[in-house]
Scaffold this motif. Sequence first.
Motif, PDB file in Angstrom:
ATOM      1  N   CYS A 165      20.987 -13.478  10.890  1.00  0.00           N
ATOM      2  CA  CYS A 165      20.319 -14.534  10.110  1.00  0.00           C
ATOM      3  C   CYS A 165      18.943 -14.871  10.687  1.00  0.00           C
ATOM      4  O   CYS A 165      18.255 -15.753  10.165  1.00  0.00           O
ATOM      5  CB  CYS A 165      21.186 -15.789  10.082  1.00  0.00           C
ATOM      6  SG  CYS A 165      22.622 -15.634   9.009  1.00  0.00           S
ATOM      7  N   GLY A 166      18.562 -14.202  11.779  1.00  0.00           N
ATOM      8  CA  GLY A 166      17.253 -14.444  12.375  1.00  0.00           C
ATOM      9  C   GLY A 166      17.227 -15.544  13.414  1.00  0.00           C
ATOM     10  O   GLY A 166      16.155 -16.017  13.788  1.00  0.00           O
ATOM     11  N   ASP A 167      18.388 -15.941  13.920  1.00  0.00           N
ATOM     12  CA  ASP A 167      18.471 -17.008  14.910  1.00  0.00           C
ATOM     13  C   ASP A 167      17.880 -16.580  16.252  1.00  0.00           C
ATOM     14  O   ASP A 167      17.323 -17.391  16.981  1.00  0.00           O
ATOM     15  CB  ASP A 167      19.935 -17.414  15.075  1.00  0.00           C
ATOM     16  CG  ASP A 167      20.121 -18.809  15.617  1.00  0.00           C
ATOM     17  OD1 ASP A 167      19.286 -19.678  15.343  1.00  0.00           O
ATOM     18  OD2 ASP A 167      21.130 -19.028  16.316  1.00  0.00           O
ATOM     19  N   PHE A 168      18.007 -15.303  16.589  1.00  0.00           N
ATOM     20  CA  PHE A 168      17.477 -14.764  17.838  1.00  0.00           C
ATOM     21  C   PHE A 168      17.387 -13.255  17.705  1.00  0.00           C
ATOM     22  O   PHE A 168      17.916 -12.676  16.751  1.00  0.00           O
ATOM     23  CB  PHE A 168      18.358 -15.152  19.043  1.00  0.00           C
ATOM     24  CG  PHE A 168      19.740 -14.533  19.022  1.00  0.00           C
ATOM     25  CD1 PHE A 168      19.992 -13.338  19.690  1.00  0.00           C
ATOM     26  CD2 PHE A 168      20.776 -15.135  18.339  1.00  0.00           C
ATOM     27  CE1 PHE A 168      21.263 -12.768  19.657  1.00  0.00           C
ATOM     28  CE2 PHE A 168      22.044 -14.570  18.308  1.00  0.00           C
ATOM     29  CZ  PHE A 168      22.285 -13.379  18.971  1.00  0.00           C
ATOM     30  N   THR A 169      16.708 -12.635  18.644  1.00  0.00           N
ATOM     31  CA  THR A 169      16.653 -11.170  18.695  1.00  0.00           C
ATOM     32  C   THR A 169      17.273 -10.723  20.006  1.00  0.00           C
ATOM     33  O   THR A 169      17.273 -11.459  20.993  1.00  0.00           O
ATOM     34  CB  THR A 169      15.210 -10.645  18.621  1.00  0.00           C
ATOM     35  OG1 THR A 169      14.456 -11.197  19.700  1.00  0.00           O
ATOM     36  CG2 THR A 169      14.549 -11.007  17.304  1.00  0.00           C
ATOM     37  N   ASP A 170      17.828  -9.540  19.983  1.00  0.00           N
ATOM     38  CA  ASP A 170      18.382  -8.989  21.219  1.00  0.00           C
ATOM     39  C   ASP A 170      17.232  -8.692  22.178  1.00  0.00           C
ATOM     40  O   ASP A 170      16.178  -8.202  21.756  1.00  0.00           O
ATOM     41  CB  ASP A 170      19.151  -7.702  20.943  1.00  0.00           C
ATOM     42  CG  ASP A 170      20.477  -7.956  20.250  1.00  0.00           C
ATOM     43  OD1 ASP A 170      21.079  -9.017  20.488  1.00  0.00           O
ATOM     44  OD2 ASP A 170      20.925  -7.101  19.463  1.00  0.00           O
ATOM     45  N   PRO A 171      17.431  -8.973  23.459  1.00  0.00           N
ATOM     46  CA  PRO A 171      16.349  -8.668  24.408  1.00  0.00           C
ATOM     47  C   PRO A 171      16.132  -7.156  24.491  1.00  0.00           C
ATOM     48  O   PRO A 171      17.060  -6.373  24.282  1.00  0.00           O
ATOM     49  CB  PRO A 171      16.857  -9.225  25.740  1.00  0.00           C
ATOM     50  CG  PRO A 171      18.322  -9.423  25.551  1.00  0.00           C
ATOM     51  CD  PRO A 171      18.588  -9.551  24.093  1.00  0.00           C
ATOM     52  N   ALA A 172      14.891  -6.778  24.788  1.00  0.00           N
ATOM     53  CA  ALA A 172      14.595  -5.353  24.963  1.00  0.00           C
ATOM     54  C   ALA A 172      15.350  -4.847  26.179  1.00  0.00           C
ATOM     55  O   ALA A 172      15.503  -5.572  27.167  1.00  0.00           O
ATOM     56  CB  ALA A 172      13.092  -5.175  25.151  1.00  0.00           C
ATOM     57  N   PRO A 173      15.841  -3.610  26.117  1.00  0.00           N
ATOM     58  CA  PRO A 173      16.551  -3.078  27.284  1.00  0.00           C
ATOM     59  C   PRO A 173      15.645  -2.997  28.494  1.00  0.00           C
ATOM     60  O   PRO A 173      14.456  -2.720  28.371  1.00  0.00           O
ATOM     61  CB  PRO A 173      17.014  -1.690  26.845  1.00  0.00           C
ATOM     62  CG  PRO A 173      16.504  -1.472  25.465  1.00  0.00           C
ATOM     63  CD  PRO A 173      15.745  -2.678  25.030  1.00  0.00           C
ATOM     64  N   THR A 174      16.216  -3.254  29.651  1.00  0.00           N
ATOM     65  CA  THR A 174      15.478  -3.166  30.893  1.00  0.00           C
ATOM     66  C   THR A 174      15.289  -1.688  31.231  1.00  0.00           C
ATOM     67  O   THR A 174      16.259  -0.920  31.196  1.00  0.00           O
ATOM     68  CB  THR A 174      16.247  -3.861  32.041  1.00  0.00           C
ATOM     69  OG1 THR A 174      16.528  -5.212  31.622  1.00  0.00           O
ATOM     70  CG2 THR A 174      15.459  -3.881  33.327  1.00  0.00           C
ATOM     71  N   PRO A 175      14.072  -1.295  31.546  1.00  0.00           N
ATOM     72  CA  PRO A 175      13.856   0.136  31.863  1.00  0.00           C
ATOM     73  C   PRO A 175      14.585   0.515  33.149  1.00  0.00           C
ATOM     74  O   PRO A 175      14.784  -0.310  34.041  1.00  0.00           O
ATOM     75  CB  PRO A 175      12.357   0.267  32.023  1.00  0.00           C
ATOM     76  CG  PRO A 175      11.819  -1.116  32.136  1.00  0.00           C
ATOM     77  CD  PRO A 175      12.854  -2.066  31.640  1.00  0.00           C
ATOM     78  N   ASP A 176      15.009   1.784  33.205  1.00  0.00           N
ATOM     79  CA  ASP A 176      15.625   2.290  34.427  1.00  0.00           C
ATOM     80  C   ASP A 176      14.580   2.314  35.526  1.00  0.00           C
ATOM     81  O   ASP A 176      13.397   2.604  35.282  1.00  0.00           O
ATOM     82  CB  ASP A 176      16.161   3.710  34.215  1.00  0.00           C
ATOM     83  CG  ASP A 176      17.378   3.735  33.296  1.00  0.00           C
ATOM     84  OD1 ASP A 176      18.106   2.716  33.249  1.00  0.00           O
ATOM     85  OD2 ASP A 176      17.590   4.753  32.626  1.00  0.00           O
ATOM     86  N   PRO A 177      15.014   2.018  36.762  1.00  0.00           N
ATOM     87  CA  PRO A 177      14.026   2.070  37.875  1.00  0.00           C
ATOM     88  C   PRO A 177      13.573   3.503  38.104  1.00  0.00           C
ATOM     89  O   PRO A 177      14.296   4.455  37.841  1.00  0.00           O
ATOM     90  CB  PRO A 177      14.816   1.534  39.063  1.00  0.00           C
ATOM     91  CG  PRO A 177      16.253   1.552  38.663  1.00  0.00           C
ATOM     92  CD  PRO A 177      16.313   1.630  37.175  1.00  0.00           C
ATOM     93  N   LEU A 178      12.344   3.646  38.570  1.00  0.00           N
ATOM     94  CA  LEU A 178      11.792   4.975  38.847  1.00  0.00           C
ATOM     95  C   LEU A 178      12.323   5.527  40.123  1.00  0.00           C
ATOM     96  O   LEU A 178      12.714   4.903  41.030  1.00  0.00           O
ATOM     97  CB  LEU A 178      10.258   4.918  38.893  1.00  0.00           C
ATOM     98  CG  LEU A 178       9.604   4.443  37.596  1.00  0.00           C
ATOM     99  CD1 LEU A 178       8.112   4.299  37.811  1.00  0.00           C
ATOM    100  CD2 LEU A 178       9.887   5.436  36.483  1.00  0.00           C
TER     101      LEU A 178
END
Length: 178
Positions: free
Chosen positions: A165-178
Amino acid sequence: MASPTPLPLDPIAEAKRQWIAHGWADSADAMAAYSSVMRAHQLMYSRVDAVLKPLGLSYARLELLRLLSFTRGGALPMASASARLQVHPTSVTSVVDRLEKDGMVRREAHPTDGRATLVVLSDLGRVLVEKATTVLNEEVFASPGIPAEELRTMTSILARFRRDCGDFTDPAPTPDPL
């Protein structure tokens, strides 16, 4: 909000039956689900209100105090509080007015943004929010009336609905460490 004595039938189930009988079968399940969530909200709110009222708190007041207590310095710009609580700024102002009158918070000028006002948790507010949270956990959340696995399922379903319904968005995935 609960009836003094249980009703002899589920009024939502009866409404669903009537919905179907009147030719609205394609909408009956959704009507029943929406009605059930709204009634469950009333029942849940009544339990929470019964615990908070003796402490002089409403759920809205507790939410703001708890939000402030979660911040590092016990302070937050009013606009940020409004966004995080997902309520209109006028509602936050009203809650802050009442909490300030009771000595639970105070307003301060933002140190770097002349247009913003901080709401700051007082020592009295910090003590009250801890007490209220303890009582709420013991008297409501420890025995919610729904088995733990079903609570997780219900929360997941409602989160998906809220997100869609647009209440929130899923956070972007955290990138894997290098």
